[in-house]
Design an enzyme around this catalytic site. Structure first.
Site, short mmCIF file in Angstrom:
data_model
loop_
_atom_site.label_atom_id
_atom_site.label_comp_id
_atom_site.label_asym_id
_atom_site.label_seq_id
_atom_site.Cartn_x
_atom_site.Cartn_y
_atom_site.Cartn_z
N LYS A 70 0.80 -1.22 0.00
CA LYS A 70 0.00 0.00 0.00
C LYS A 70 0.84 1.28 0.00
CE LYS A 70 -4.43 -1.45 1.94
NZ LYS A 70 -5.46 -1.14 2.95
N ASP A 107 -9.98 3.63 1.69
CA ASP A 107 -10.25 2.99 2.98
C ASP A 107 -11.04 3.91 3.91
OD1 ASP A 107 -9.09 0.52 2.45
OD2 ASP A 107 -7.11 1.16 3.11
#
Length: 278
Positions: A70, A107
């Site tokens: 990520k 997210d």
């Protein structure tokens, strides 16, 4: 099959077998009759660069990335959204026809949308929040809560210095507190968030006493394996509103699906059941 073939997307990570994203996107592809595939792409860290650069040539519209990529994936992006830059990580990549690799982090969006769906009318402006944890997931949660107007976020982490670092990064509305005080901090907050892996299957439980929390406090957990953690069970036993972490996973997937497959998908009970294998 269309003249150009099916649209392709997937999820890159290592390991990847545990990911529920293929089941999630597969449900949407079937529901909306999209000519496309979403596949798991197990990629060892030493192979990531070569694999990532090959995907657009193979016809992929984009990919999700999960651990451990990520943060490093930002090095390969040519366009980075403001929220991905602020968080310092991306989970959604889109390969544009002009060669641009656009990175985003959905997210935090998924976190907020989950709360809004489960508790209609909820807003972060309702009062202070208590966030437990200072890792990558916590950064997304903090960014989303600040953007939604949280007046103050009390941040606790086993390593106080990591909470202090996030205060320096996100600003003065982040108020670091000592780990040992966390049960005292539930007294006058509107929202309590477990942004750690504590409580996850195979991990120790989060030790947090909610008995001093006010009756309007909302409690949520980013953990969704198990779906009902000890923290959420305790909250429900006290009559508090509790929201599990599965919805965060479901909602964070929607922007990427829309980018890659051209349909804005719906997050509903059928999707939850499909992802849970029910």
């Amino acid at each position: 099959m269309t003249a150009t073939g099916p649209r392709l997307a997937g999820v890159m990570g290592w390991p990847i077998a545990h990911s529920r994203s293929p089941r999630l996107h597969g449900h949407w592809l079937k529901r909306y009759g999209v000519d496309g595939f979403y596949v798991p792409l197990g990629t060892r860290p030493q192979d990531f660069e070569r694999a990532f650069q090959t995907l657009p040539k193979l016809g992929f519209q984009g990919v999700n990335v999960t651990l451990p990529f990520k943060e490093t994936v930002l090095e390969y992006a040519t366009s980075i959204s403001d929220r991905a830059a602020l968080i310092g990580a991306a989970n959604t990549l889109t390969f544009r026809p002009d060669g641009v690799v656009a990175a985003d982090n959905t997210d935090g969006y998924g976190f907020i949308e989950n709360l809004r769906q489960q508790v209609p009318g909820w807003k972060a402006t309702r009062g202070p929040a208590l966030v437990i944890g200072a890792g990558g997931a916590a950064r997304s949660v903090l960014s989303a809560l600040l953007s939604d107007g949280a007046p103050e976020i009390r941040l606790v982490n086993r390593s106080r210095i990591r909470a202090d670092i996030l205060r320096d990064h996100f600003g003065k509305r982040i108020v670091p507190q000592d780990w040992n005080w966390k049960s005292d901090l539930v007294r006058d907050v509107a929202l309590i968030v477990n942004a750690t892996s504590l409580g996850m299957t195979g991990q120790p439980e989060l030790s947090l006493n909610l008995s001093a929390a006010g009756p309007e406090t909302l409690v949520t957990d980013i953990v969704y394996q198990p779906l009902e953690t000890d923290l959420l069970r305790q909250a429900r036993a006290l009559g508090l509103r509790a929201v599990d972490g599965l919805g965060m996973l479901l909602h964070q997937a929607a922007p990427g699906f829309e980018q890659w497959f051209g349909v804005r998908p719906e997050v509903d009970a059928d999707l939850r059941a499909a992802v849970l294998g029910e």
